[in-house]
Design a protein around this motif. Structure first.
Motif, PDB file in Angstrom:
ATOM      1  N   SER A 339       6.041  12.463   4.985  1.00 56.39           N
ATOM      2  CA  SER A 339       6.419  13.693   4.292  1.00 56.39           C
ATOM      3  C   SER A 339       6.745  13.431   2.831  1.00 56.39           C
ATOM      4  CB  SER A 339       7.657  14.330   4.930  1.00 56.39           C
ATOM      5  OG  SER A 339       7.721  14.088   6.295  1.00 56.39           O
ATOM      6  N   ARG A 340       7.280  12.231   2.562  1.00 55.31           N
ATOM      7  CA  ARG A 340       7.637  11.910   1.177  1.00 55.31           C
ATOM      8  C   ARG A 340       7.746  10.406   0.997  1.00 55.31           C
ATOM      9  NH1 ARG A 340      11.765  13.919  -1.437  1.00 55.31           N
ATOM     10  NH2 ARG A 340      11.862  16.012  -0.564  1.00 55.31           N
ATOM     11  N   VAL A 341       7.857  10.010  -0.276  1.00 59.06           N
ATOM     12  CA  VAL A 341       7.880   8.586  -0.609  1.00 59.06           C
ATOM     13  C   VAL A 341       9.040   8.319  -1.558  1.00 59.06           C
ATOM     14  CG1 VAL A 341       6.608   6.736  -1.792  1.00 59.06           C
ATOM     15  CG2 VAL A 341       5.402   8.303  -0.240  1.00 59.06           C
ATOM     16  N   PHE A 342       9.746   7.228  -1.279  1.00 59.09           N
ATOM     17  CA  PHE A 342      10.846   6.819  -2.155  1.00 59.09           C
ATOM     18  C   PHE A 342      10.612   5.383  -2.625  1.00 59.09           C
ATOM     19  CE2 PHE A 342      15.077   4.630  -2.378  1.00 59.09           C
ATOM     20  CZ  PHE A 342      15.506   5.207  -3.562  1.00 59.09           C
ATOM     21  N   ILE A 343      10.462   5.239  -3.930  1.00 58.22           N
ATOM     22  CA  ILE A 343      10.325   3.896  -4.519  1.00 58.22           C
ATOM     23  C   ILE A 343      11.579   3.650  -5.337  1.00 58.22           C
ATOM     24  CG2 ILE A 343       8.978   2.447  -6.103  1.00 58.22           C
ATOM     25  CD1 ILE A 343       6.510   4.174  -5.279  1.00 58.22           C
ATOM     26  N   GLY A 344      12.409   2.734  -4.873  1.00 59.50           N
ATOM     27  CA  GLY A 344      13.674   2.466  -5.545  1.00 59.50           C
ATOM     28  C   GLY A 344      14.545   1.565  -4.700  1.00 59.50           C
ATOM     29  N   SER A 345      15.865   1.563  -4.957  1.00 58.42           N
ATOM     30  CA  SER A 345      16.901   0.784  -4.266  1.00 58.42           C
ATOM     31  C   SER A 345      17.037  -0.624  -4.807  1.00 58.42           C
ATOM     32  CB  SER A 345      16.666   0.705  -2.748  1.00 58.42           C
ATOM     33  OG  SER A 345      15.853  -0.411  -2.433  1.00 58.42           O
ATOM     34  N   CYS A 346      18.167  -1.262  -4.468  1.00 63.27           N
ATOM     35  CA  CYS A 346      18.429  -2.619  -4.952  1.00 63.27           C
ATOM     36  C   CYS A 346      17.441  -3.627  -4.393  1.00 63.27           C
ATOM     37  CB  CYS A 346      19.859  -3.026  -4.628  1.00 63.27           C
ATOM     38  SG  CYS A 346      20.255  -2.945  -2.878  1.00 63.27           S
ATOM     39  N   THR A 347      16.635  -3.238  -3.415  1.00 63.06           N
ATOM     40  CA  THR A 347      15.609  -4.140  -2.887  1.00 63.06           C
ATOM     41  C   THR A 347      14.372  -4.148  -3.777  1.00 63.06           C
ATOM     42  OG1 THR A 347      16.345  -3.376  -0.724  1.00 63.06           O
ATOM     43  CG2 THR A 347      14.413  -4.785  -0.761  1.00 63.06           C
ATOM     44  N   ASN A 348      13.956  -2.983  -4.229  1.00 66.72           N
ATOM     45  CA  ASN A 348      12.654  -2.847  -4.894  1.00 66.72           C
ATOM     46  C   ASN A 348      12.653  -1.807  -6.006  1.00 66.72           C
ATOM     47  OD1 ASN A 348      11.072  -3.503  -1.792  1.00 66.72           O
ATOM     48  ND2 ASN A 348      10.695  -4.681  -3.638  1.00 66.72           N
ATOM     49  N   SER A 349      13.495  -1.988  -7.019  1.00 63.71           N
ATOM     50  CA  SER A 349      13.481  -1.020  -8.125  1.00 63.71           C
ATOM     51  C   SER A 349      13.426  -1.730  -9.462  1.00 63.71           C
ATOM     52  CB  SER A 349      14.751  -0.173  -8.070  1.00 63.71           C
ATOM     53  OG  SER A 349      15.870  -1.011  -8.301  1.00 63.71           O
ATOM     54  N   ARG A 350      13.012  -3.013  -9.425  1.00 63.37           N
ATOM     55  CA  ARG A 350      12.957  -3.779 -10.672  1.00 63.37           C
ATOM     56  C   ARG A 350      11.569  -3.646 -11.297  1.00 63.37           C
ATOM     57  NH1 ARG A 350      15.842  -6.331  -6.911  1.00 63.37           N
ATOM     58  NH2 ARG A 350      18.079  -6.421  -7.345  1.00 63.37           N
ATOM     59  N   LEU A 351      11.449  -4.169 -12.506  1.00 64.49           N
ATOM     60  CA  LEU A 351      10.226  -3.938 -13.285  1.00 64.49           C
ATOM     61  C   LEU A 351       8.966  -4.346 -12.516  1.00 64.49           C
ATOM     62  CD1 LEU A 351       9.122  -2.870 -15.916  1.00 64.49           C
ATOM     63  CD2 LEU A 351       9.416  -5.151 -16.903  1.00 64.49           C
ATOM     64  N   GLU A 352       8.993  -5.519 -11.894  1.00 65.30           N
ATOM     65  CA  GLU A 352       7.781  -5.971 -11.186  1.00 65.30           C
ATOM     66  C   GLU A 352       7.444  -5.058 -10.012  1.00 65.30           C
ATOM     67  OE1 GLU A 352       8.107 -10.082 -10.097  1.00 65.30           O
ATOM     68  OE2 GLU A 352       8.486 -10.700 -12.168  1.00 65.30           O
ATOM     69  N   ASP A 353       8.478  -4.516  -9.373  1.00 67.59           N
ATOM     70  CA  ASP A 353       8.237  -3.590  -8.267  1.00 67.59           C
ATOM     71  C   ASP A 353       7.521  -2.346  -8.775  1.00 67.59           C
ATOM     72  OD1 ASP A 353       9.722  -5.220  -6.429  1.00 67.59           O
ATOM     73  OD2 ASP A 353      11.569  -4.424  -7.295  1.00 67.59           O
ATOM     74  N   LEU A 354       8.009  -1.854  -9.921  1.00 71.71           N
ATOM     75  CA  LEU A 354       7.429  -0.633 -10.473  1.00 71.71           C
ATOM     76  C   LEU A 354       6.002  -0.895 -10.960  1.00 71.71           C
ATOM     77  CD1 LEU A 354      10.490   0.932 -12.321  1.00 71.71           C
ATOM     78  CD2 LEU A 354       9.868   0.987  -9.904  1.00 71.71           C
ATOM     79  N   ARG A 355       5.781  -2.098 -11.511  1.00 73.84           N
ATOM     80  CA  ARG A 355       4.413  -2.450 -11.929  1.00 73.84           C
ATOM     81  C   ARG A 355       3.469  -2.439 -10.726  1.00 73.84           C
ATOM     82  NH1 ARG A 355       6.082  -7.636 -15.348  1.00 73.84           N
ATOM     83  NH2 ARG A 355       6.577  -6.646 -17.337  1.00 73.84           N
ATOM     84  N   ALA A 356       3.928  -3.009  -9.624  1.00 75.46           N
ATOM     85  CA  ALA A 356       3.075  -3.075  -8.429  1.00 75.46           C
ATOM     86  C   ALA A 356       2.746  -1.672  -7.929  1.00 75.46           C
ATOM     87  CB  ALA A 356       3.765  -3.888  -7.339  1.00 75.46           C
ATOM     88  N   ALA A 357       3.760  -0.826  -7.899  1.00 77.39           N
ATOM     89  CA  ALA A 357       3.534   0.544  -7.428  1.00 77.39           C
ATOM     90  C   ALA A 357       2.612   1.291  -8.392  1.00 77.39           C
ATOM     91  CB  ALA A 357       4.869   1.280  -7.289  1.00 77.39           C
ATOM     92  N   ALA A 358       2.832   1.093  -9.692  1.00 80.16           N
ATOM     93  CA  ALA A 358       2.012   1.779 -10.699  1.00 80.16           C
ATOM     94  C   ALA A 358       0.560   1.316 -10.598  1.00 80.16           C
ATOM     95  CB  ALA A 358       2.563   1.520 -12.098  1.00 80.16           C
ATOM     96  N   GLY A 359       0.377   0.055 -10.253  1.00 80.71           N
ATOM     97  CA  GLY A 359      -0.978  -0.478 -10.105  1.00 80.71           C
ATOM     98  C   GLY A 359      -1.775   0.296  -9.060  1.00 80.71           C
ATOM     99  N   ILE A 360      -1.089   0.762  -8.037  1.00 85.65           N
ATOM    100  CA  ILE A 360      -1.757   1.547  -6.988  1.00 85.65           C
ATOM    101  C   ILE A 360      -1.867   3.021  -7.398  1.00 85.65           C
ATOM    102  CG2 ILE A 360      -1.608   2.292  -4.565  1.00 85.65           C
ATOM    103  CD1 ILE A 360      -2.181  -0.716  -4.962  1.00 85.65           C
ATOM    104  N   ALA A 361      -0.833   3.514  -8.078  1.00 90.39           N
ATOM    105  CA  ALA A 361      -0.810   4.940  -8.449  1.00 90.39           C
ATOM    106  C   ALA A 361      -1.817   5.264  -9.550  1.00 90.39           C
ATOM    107  CB  ALA A 361       0.598   5.327  -8.906  1.00 90.39           C
ATOM    108  N   ARG A 362      -2.122   4.277 -10.372  1.00 84.06           N
ATOM    109  CA  ARG A 362      -2.960   4.512 -11.557  1.00 84.06           C
ATOM    110  C   ARG A 362      -4.291   5.191 -11.189  1.00 84.06           C
ATOM    111  NH1 ARG A 362      -3.030   1.323 -16.259  1.00 84.06           N
ATOM    112  NH2 ARG A 362      -1.968  -0.335 -15.124  1.00 84.06           N
ATOM    113  N   GLY A 363      -4.524   6.328 -11.820  1.00 85.88           N
ATOM    114  CA  GLY A 363      -5.799   7.013 -11.602  1.00 85.88           C
ATOM    115  C   GLY A 363      -5.911   7.727 -10.259  1.00 85.88           C
ATOM    116  N   ARG A 364      -4.810   7.727  -9.500  1.00 87.52           N
ATOM    117  CA  ARG A 364      -4.860   8.443  -8.219  1.00 87.52           C
ATOM    118  C   ARG A 364      -3.886   9.610  -8.283  1.00 87.52           C
ATOM    119  NH1 ARG A 364      -5.340   2.883  -6.098  1.00 87.52           N
ATOM    120  NH2 ARG A 364      -7.410   2.699  -5.165  1.00 87.52           N
ATOM    121  N   ARG A 365      -3.738  10.307  -7.178  1.00 81.46           N
ATOM    122  CA  ARG A 365      -2.913  11.505  -7.148  1.00 81.46           C
ATOM    123  C   ARG A 365      -2.004  11.457  -5.928  1.00 81.46           C
ATOM    124  NH1 ARG A 365      -1.270  14.600 -11.061  1.00 81.46           N
ATOM    125  NH2 ARG A 365      -0.244  16.184  -9.821  1.00 81.46           N
TER     126      ARG A 365
END
Ligand code: SF4
Lengths: 463, 202
Positions: A339-365
């Motif tokens: 139903s929804r997606v949460f990218i964050g928290s003290c486990t996975n909210s650092r720069l490299e985590d966001l880069r990895a997620a952005a790598g998948i999000a790029r150009g998609r919807r």
């Protein structure tokens, strides 16, 4: 005599010995957040002073709103809590990264980021994910609120020495496998209670090759395996990360600190109370299916069948978990709609985590509502400087303000009953992200893959 | 802290392993002040339905266990978050003793800091106790901290281990802060040594 890293740090911090194997330990650094206001309040009532205010750093994370642009805190009780933390830290002269402060963020993100977390120190915080800081070769563990009060007043803590378990991850990580997959696999292997009474040391070539952001992800979830502390020996990666950080030693002191830090790793022939080995080659992108972090399987797997389990207690708890999660035994995990997606928290909210997620999000919807909640103001600014925020917003993800947010929902960021959340946080307990909400834990790239497909998806298939 | 020496009370069994502190008390209640009382919030979301009514199938709602002041649990009870309110909720509800094969480390510590007794017994002892309590609902157990025994179930009293420091703390209800402050000279000596050996820590 050969000693483990844990033993070296522990023995260095013993102030006095008590009966029953208890030791009074000295605390070098103490991190605080809104949850600490109970302890501040009790101290104030008793008229007791804080022994070393300069050893404390506080931030507001659990209760702050994370909606874009921030805004006012609607709930008066929460507003009072955040204000109280500001008042107490102000009156006591404790460094406080409050709302609007550029360094504000999740306590386990800002400690390392500011260089407060250092090798060889004993660090505590009134939060169970304090093991995160062990990634630097520190002894770091979570404590309760009475212990927070005790540390504030005395800078010390009574503790019983835990046993030490070494977890060695060998081989090399296959394509698509992130630090989160490694730690979820470890938790699945030793179980949610497997580390009770232990401090963990993560070792082996796979851990050695990890960045600091990745090591923090691994250590962060030690408590999900039942262990209060998890640590990685400091090395050049650690030192390079720390050098020049605001609270890190400088000049001559940097050299002296470095010399000490190099003595910390476990001696080659040190003996551990328990040893576990994992081959990284066998780890795949992982998701949880149940309501305990130990309920983790490769995304290529199927929902397990309780009927196939012999132990009646285990069977009952699996049945309950499947009913709560509304999953059918034998169904493939991949393809489960979210139903929804949460990218964050003290486990996975650092720069490299966001880069990895952005790598998948790029150009998609994004096919479902997807939030990206950076771990700190510094992470947010760094991500924006790289244009990650644009990648996310162009893909229809929501780019939010730093805080704990939907990891625990204390600030009101909750999922509705029945919603299924693909989440990069650390706990999939019943009701963790909101009453009746269902959580699947996974890595940032897997969460981004779930966002763009609307289903649990093997990120490796997205190309 | 209220001292603890001995308790005879109804004991309730909880068979599920890994009962986390989010289940013991959901996060949305943690902002409440200590004085407001946490008893009604204990196990809130499994004890009460979405409409606020009691769930008849939840163990503490069953008539025989309503007066329970002892819980006998399965593995890893109290795992997860460090929230001390989990112990406050148990205490405010009247539960003073938890008996199980293992506990979340932080929860275990929090029990003793608040005058609750957490007892670790072998897995088979715990499951045997739970079975006995389920077979005869309303069974009363006597937990004697001084003697370190649990009596009242089938068979002879069960002996348990507790470390001397924690036992003494519970028996006397001592103020641990005051105890530590007696160590002030040792703390000061430690700090002086640390300033020389690790000056970068300030
Ligand atoms: S992000 Fe989640 S797990 Fe981490 S400190 Fe905040 S609430 Fe706790």
């Amino acid at each position: 005599m050969s000693r483990t890293m844990f033993e070296k740090i522990w023995s260095r911090h013993v102030v006095a010995k008590g009966p029953g194997g208890q030791a009074l330990l000295y605390v070098d650094r103490h991190l605080l957040h809104e949850g600490s206001t109970h302890a501040f309040g009790r101290l104030e009532k008793k008229g007791r002073a804080v022994r070393r205010p300069e050893a404390c750093v506080a931030t507001a994370d659990h209760y702050v709103p994370t909606a874009p642009g921030g805004g006012e805190i609607a709930d008066p009780e929460v507003r009072r809590m955040v204000a109280d933390l500001g008042r107490h830290t102000g009156r006591l002269g404790i460094t406080f990264f409050g709302r609007g402060e550029p360094r504000q963020g999740i306590v386990h993100v800002i400690g390392p980021e500011q260089g407060v977390t250092q090798p060889g120190i004993l660090l505590v915080c009134g939060d169970s994910h304090t093991a995160t800081h062990g990634a630097f070769g520190a002894l770091a563990f979570g404590v309760g609120s009475t212990e927070v009060e005790h540390v504030l007043a005395t800078q010390c803590l009574w503790q019983r020495k835990p046993r030490v378990m070494r977890i060695t991850v060998t081989g090399t990580r296959p394509f698509g496998v992130m630090a989160k997959d490694v730690i979820l696999s470890i938790v699945a292997r030793i179980g949610a209670g497997g580390g009770v009474g232990y401090a963990l040391e993560y070792a082996g070539p796979v851990i050695r090759a990890m960045s600091m952001d990745e090591r923090m992800t691994v250590c962060n979830m030690s408590i999900e395996a039942g262990a209060r502390a998890g640590m990685v020996a400091p090395d050049e990666t650690t030192f390079a990360y720390l050098e020049g950080r605001p609270f890190a030693p400088r000049g001559d002191l940097w050299g002296r600190a470095l010399a000490h830090w190099r003595t910390l790793p476990s001696d080659p022939d040190a003996i551990f109370d328990r040893e576990i080995a994992l081959d990284a080659a066998l780890i795949a992108p992982t998701v949880t299916w149940g309501t305990s972090p130990q309920d983790a399987l490769p995304i290529t797997g199927r929902v397990p069948d309780p009927a196939a389990v012999g132990d009646p207690a285990r069977r009952a708890s699996m049945e309950r978990a499947l009913a709560y999660m509304e999953l059918r035994a034998g169904a493939p995990l991949a393809g489960t709609p979210v139903s929804r997606v949460f990218i964050g928290s003290c486990t996975n909210s650092r720069l490299e985590d966001l880069r990895a997620a952005a790598g998948i999000a790029r150009g998609r919807r994004a096919a479902v509502p997807a939030w990206v909640v950076p771990g700190s103001g510094a992470v947010k600014r760094a991500a924006e400087a790289e244009g990650l925020d644009r990648i996310f917003t162009d893909a229809g993800f929501e780019w939010r303000e730093p805080g704990c947010s939907m990891c625990v929902g204390m600030n009101g960021d909750t999922a509705a009953a029945g919603e299924r959340v693909a989440s990069t946080s650390n706990r999939n307990f019943e009701g963790r992200q909101g009453r009746g909400a269902r959580t699947h834990l996974m890595s940032p790239s897997m969460a981004a893959a779930a966002a763009v497909t609307g289903r649990l998806t093997d990120v490796r298939t997205l190309g | 802290m209220e001292p603890f020496a001995r308790l005879t009370a109804v004991a309730a069994p909880m068979d599920l392993p890994n009962i986390d502190t989010d289940r013991i008390i959901p996060a949305r209640f943690l902002r409440r002040p200590r004085e407001s009382g946490f008893g009604p919030l204990l196990f809130h979301d499994v004890r009460f339905g979405a409409d606020g009514g009691e769930r008849a199938d939840f163990v503490l709602n069953r008539p025989a266990y309503r007066e329970a002041r002892i819980l006998v649990t399965a593995e890893n009870f109290g795992c997860g978050s460090s929230r001390e309110m989990a112990v406050w909720a148990l205490l405010d509800h009247g539960i003073r003793v938890v008996i199980g094969p293992s506990f979340g480390d932080i929860f275990f510590e929090n029990c003793f800091k608040n005058g609750a007794l957490a007892i670790v017994v072998p897995g088979e002892t715990a499951s045997g106790l739970r079975d006995a309590l389920a077979a005869r609902p309303g069974t009363r157990l006597t937990v004697d901290l001084e003697a370190q025994t649990i009596a009242g179930a089938d068979g002879p009293p069960i002996r348990f281990e507790v470390d001397a420091f924690r036992k003494h703390g519970l028996l006397t209800g001592r103020d641990e802060l005051a105890l530590t402050l007696e160590q002030l000279p040792a703390i000061e000596a430690f700090e002086a040594r640390r300033r020389v050996e690790m000056p970068w820590l300030g």
